[in-house]
Design a protein around this motif. Structure first.
Motif, PDB file in Angstrom:
ATOM      1  N   VAL A  46      26.919  26.031  36.024  1.00 28.20           N
ATOM      2  CA  VAL A  46      27.054  26.509  37.391  1.00 28.20           C
ATOM      3  C   VAL A  46      28.302  25.879  38.005  1.00 28.20           C
ATOM      4  CG1 VAL A  46      26.022  26.474  39.698  1.00 28.20           C
ATOM      5  CG2 VAL A  46      24.579  26.863  37.686  1.00 28.20           C
ATOM      6  N   ALA A  47      29.126  26.703  38.635  1.00 31.19           N
ATOM      7  CA  ALA A  47      30.349  26.214  39.268  1.00 31.19           C
ATOM      8  C   ALA A  47      30.048  25.824  40.712  1.00 31.19           C
ATOM      9  CB  ALA A  47      31.432  27.286  39.229  1.00 31.19           C
ATOM     10  N   LEU A  48      30.387  24.594  41.091  1.00 30.66           N
ATOM     11  CA  LEU A  48      30.183  24.105  42.446  1.00 30.66           C
ATOM     12  C   LEU A  48      31.493  24.175  43.227  1.00 30.66           C
ATOM     13  CD1 LEU A  48      27.537  23.100  41.209  1.00 30.66           C
ATOM     14  CD2 LEU A  48      27.859  20.949  42.457  1.00 30.66           C
ATOM     15  N   ILE A  49      31.415  24.810  44.398  1.00 30.03           N
ATOM     16  CA  ILE A  49      32.602  24.976  45.241  1.00 30.03           C
ATOM     17  C   ILE A  49      32.263  24.541  46.658  1.00 30.03           C
ATOM     18  CG2 ILE A  49      34.297  26.596  46.178  1.00 30.03           C
ATOM     19  CD1 ILE A  49      33.766  28.384  43.763  1.00 30.03           C
ATOM     20  N   SER A  50      33.143  23.746  47.245  1.00 31.06           N
ATOM     21  CA  SER A  50      32.995  23.380  48.644  1.00 31.06           C
ATOM     22  C   SER A  50      34.345  23.527  49.323  1.00 31.06           C
ATOM     23  CB  SER A  50      32.445  21.953  48.778  1.00 31.06           C
ATOM     24  OG  SER A  50      32.026  21.701  50.100  1.00 31.06           O
ATOM     25  N   GLY A  51      34.399  23.137  50.581  1.00 33.50           N
ATOM     26  CA  GLY A  51      35.651  23.260  51.311  1.00 33.50           C
ATOM     27  C   GLY A  51      35.436  23.058  52.789  1.00 33.50           C
ATOM     28  N   PRO A  83      38.133  33.362  53.699  1.00 32.76           N
ATOM     29  CA  PRO A  83      37.382  33.961  52.588  1.00 32.76           C
ATOM     30  C   PRO A  83      38.224  34.206  51.342  1.00 32.76           C
ATOM     31  CG  PRO A  83      36.763  35.005  54.656  1.00 32.76           C
ATOM     32  CD  PRO A  83      37.919  34.095  54.966  1.00 32.76           C
ATOM     33  N   ASP A  84      39.515  34.526  51.511  1.00 31.70           N
ATOM     34  CA  ASP A  84      40.324  34.780  50.314  1.00 31.70           C
ATOM     35  C   ASP A  84      40.511  33.512  49.485  1.00 31.70           C
ATOM     36  OD1 ASP A  84      42.047  33.882  52.459  1.00 31.70           O
ATOM     37  OD2 ASP A  84      43.756  34.361  51.176  1.00 31.70           O
ATOM     38  N   GLN A  85      40.567  32.349  50.134  1.00 36.96           N
ATOM     39  CA  GLN A  85      40.626  31.090  49.386  1.00 36.96           C
ATOM     40  C   GLN A  85      39.356  30.899  48.554  1.00 36.96           C
ATOM     41  OE1 GLN A  85      42.025  28.847  53.263  1.00 36.96           O
ATOM     42  NE2 GLN A  85      42.144  27.414  51.551  1.00 36.96           N
ATOM     43  N   MET A  86      38.213  31.128  49.181  1.00 35.08           N
ATOM     44  CA  MET A  86      36.929  30.920  48.510  1.00 35.08           C
ATOM     45  C   MET A  86      36.733  31.907  47.369  1.00 35.08           C
ATOM     46  SD  MET A  86      35.046  30.652  52.138  1.00 35.08           S
ATOM     47  CE  MET A  86      35.628  29.512  53.390  1.00 35.08           C
ATOM     48  N   LEU A  87      37.129  33.132  47.599  1.00 35.53           N
ATOM     49  CA  LEU A  87      36.997  34.147  46.561  1.00 35.53           C
ATOM     50  C   LEU A  87      37.890  33.815  45.369  1.00 35.53           C
ATOM     51  CD1 LEU A  87      35.672  36.843  45.812  1.00 35.53           C
ATOM     52  CD2 LEU A  87      37.597  38.002  46.919  1.00 35.53           C
ATOM     53  N   ALA A  88      39.135  33.426  45.635  1.00 37.77           N
ATOM     54  CA  ALA A  88      40.058  33.072  44.548  1.00 37.77           C
ATOM     55  C   ALA A  88      39.544  31.867  43.775  1.00 37.77           C
ATOM     56  CB  ALA A  88      41.448  32.799  45.113  1.00 37.77           C
ATOM     57  N   ALA A  89      39.016  30.873  44.484  1.00 36.81           N
ATOM     58  CA  ALA A  89      38.482  29.683  43.822  1.00 36.81           C
ATOM     59  C   ALA A  89      37.286  30.043  42.946  1.00 36.81           C
ATOM     60  CB  ALA A  89      38.087  28.639  44.855  1.00 36.81           C
ATOM     61  N   ALA A  90      36.392  30.872  43.461  1.00 43.08           N
ATOM     62  CA  ALA A  90      35.204  31.264  42.704  1.00 43.08           C
ATOM     63  C   ALA A  90      35.582  32.022  41.439  1.00 43.08           C
ATOM     64  CB  ALA A  90      34.284  32.110  43.583  1.00 43.08           C
ATOM     65  N   GLU A  91      36.518  32.925  41.549  1.00 45.80           N
ATOM     66  CA  GLU A  91      36.945  33.693  40.382  1.00 45.80           C
ATOM     67  C   GLU A  91      37.617  32.796  39.344  1.00 45.80           C
ATOM     68  OE1 GLU A  91      39.349  36.630  42.302  1.00 45.80           O
ATOM     69  OE2 GLU A  91      37.659  38.040  42.554  1.00 45.80           O
ATOM     70  N   ALA A  92      38.256  31.712  39.795  1.00 45.05           N
ATOM     71  CA  ALA A  92      38.954  30.814  38.869  1.00 45.05           C
ATOM     72  C   ALA A  92      38.003  29.915  38.101  1.00 45.05           C
ATOM     73  CB  ALA A  92      39.963  29.966  39.643  1.00 45.05           C
ATOM     74  N   VAL A  93      36.856  29.562  38.686  1.00 44.98           N
ATOM     75  CA  VAL A  93      36.013  28.546  38.054  1.00 44.98           C
ATOM     76  C   VAL A  93      34.676  29.069  37.531  1.00 44.98           C
ATOM     77  CG1 VAL A  93      37.054  26.697  39.421  1.00 44.98           C
ATOM     78  CG2 VAL A  93      34.979  27.815  40.262  1.00 44.98           C
ATOM     79  N   GLU A  94      34.274  30.263  37.900  1.00 43.21           N
ATOM     80  CA  GLU A  94      32.985  30.775  37.425  1.00 43.21           C
ATOM     81  C   GLU A  94      33.032  30.962  35.912  1.00 43.21           C
ATOM     82  OE1 GLU A  94      29.540  33.086  36.489  1.00 43.21           O
ATOM     83  OE2 GLU A  94      31.602  33.763  36.149  1.00 43.21           O
ATOM     84  N   SER A  95      31.981  30.505  35.217  1.00 41.13           N
ATOM     85  CA  SER A  95      32.001  30.535  33.749  1.00 41.13           C
ATOM     86  C   SER A  95      30.757  31.202  33.167  1.00 41.13           C
ATOM     87  CB  SER A  95      32.128  29.097  33.211  1.00 41.13           C
ATOM     88  OG  SER A  95      31.008  28.308  33.592  1.00 41.13           O
ATOM     89  N   GLY A  96      30.168  32.104  33.939  1.00 42.52           N
ATOM     90  CA  GLY A  96      29.044  32.858  33.417  1.00 42.52           C
ATOM     91  C   GLY A  96      27.686  32.421  33.910  1.00 42.52           C
TER      92      GLY A  96
END
Length: 329
Positions: A46-51, A83-96
């Motif tokens: 699971v990819a964890l994202i904050s900000g 939102p574009d920052q969060m979306l770009a970050a999520a797409e970069a780190v999500e691994s399934g």
């Protein structure tokens, strides 16, 4: 206003570039939109994202790395990321295995993370941190603010995610840690947002702001400066009133500086808080002292208490390797 700045408009980009130059073994900085990821992308977790707004360093970029976050999205100073920052970050780190957002309870942060989540093409969930007992509502929040307790949530859930736990399991633990964590802060001075060029609020030499927020939001009351023991007693009383811990409970005690308070004074606060907790038959078995959730150059500090159980303690103790927090690896 005296600050080490070349151009206010370029401050964040230059700071992020310096952060990468100092920690390129740990992180990779992406500009336009701005986000920070681990230098090497983990797989099958699971990819964890904050900000959140910048000015609270090391939160959140300093906690990107093994055992904590996979990515962080820094907004401009005290301004929510977009939102574009969060979306770009999520797409970069999500691994399934999906994405878990850890979001401090500020209206702009929550709204923008929700907008990003609606656009994600993969499984996701959100933990909202709300540990500040100073106020129930403010002009910045709907409900309690998320402050230094966010660090504990990120550390504990980050450890669980490294084990291959599911998205639902990570969210459940994050919500549990948040529910067992309470914080309150006090300020001796204001801070100065670079773009504003003047202090956010004014305090006389003999005044303090009790219950201040990490953006300089008003607290519970303004009062005369008192001895440290008396100030800590008010903070700890409010925290324990909220948590209502059973005698014999084991706790993590965190004293967090806002940047302008010397470490010597933070340990004075820790000493006073630990004595008060012990008087209430609580066992301080874990501790953290230093600048972890800051407010530019504000002089002040916050106290956080987290009620531990076997699960939370295990994941707090687990190895972590980030720019700002590291042990056991």
């Amino acid at each position: 206003m005296k600050k080490f700045i070349n151009d206010v408009d370029n401050l964040l980009a230059e700071s992020l570039s310096g952060f990468q130059a100092a920690h390129r073994d740990l992180v990779k900085v992406h500009l336009d939109p701005n986000f920070v990821t681990r230098a090497e992308k983990p797989k099958n977790k699971v990819a964890l994202i904050s900000g959140g707004g910048s000015g609270h360093e090391p939160l959140h970029t300093g906690f990107v790395g093994y055992g904590m976050l996979d990515a962080a999205c820094p907004g401009h100073v005290f301004t929510s990321p977009t939102p574009d920052q969060m979306l770009a970050a999520a797409e970069a780190v999500e691994s399934g295995q999906g994405v878990l957002f850890i979001v401090k309870n500020y209206a702009g942060d929550v709204m923008n993370f929700e907008m990003a989540a609606e656009m994600l093409p993969f499984e996701h969930a959100t933990v909202i941190t709300s540990d500040d007992v100073a106020v129930e509502n403010s002009t910045y929040t709907t409900g309690r603010r998320g402050v230094a307790g966010t660090v504990i949530v990120e550390k504990v859930v980050g450890s669980l995610a490294e084990t291959g736990a599911s998205l639902a399991e990570c969210k459940a633990l994050g919500d549990k840690v948040n529910s067992r964590t309470a914080s309150m802060g006090v300020a001796l001075t204001s801070c100065t947002v670079p773009a504003a060029g003047r202090p956010t609020f004014e305090l006389a030499e003999d005044e303090l702001e009790m219950g201040v927020g990490i953006h300089g939001e008003p607290g519970r009351r303004r009062e005369k400066l008192r001895p440290a023991d008396e100030i800590v007693a008010d903070l700890v009383t409010a925290i324990l009133h909220d948590l209502k811990p059973a005698p014999g409970s084991e706790v993590l005690l965190m004293v967090n500086g806002f940047t302008g308070t010397p470490l010597m004074e933070l340990y004075v606060l820790f000493n006073a808080a630990a004595k008060l907790l012990e008087q209430q038959e609580l066992k301080v078995v874990r501790s953290l002292v230093g600048d972890y959730t800051t407010s530019l150059e504000m002089a002040g500090a916050s106290i956080t208490v987290c009620l531990l159980d076997d699960e939370i303690r295990k994941h707090w103790d687990a190895p972590v390797h980030t720019a700002a927090l590291r042990w056991g690896r």
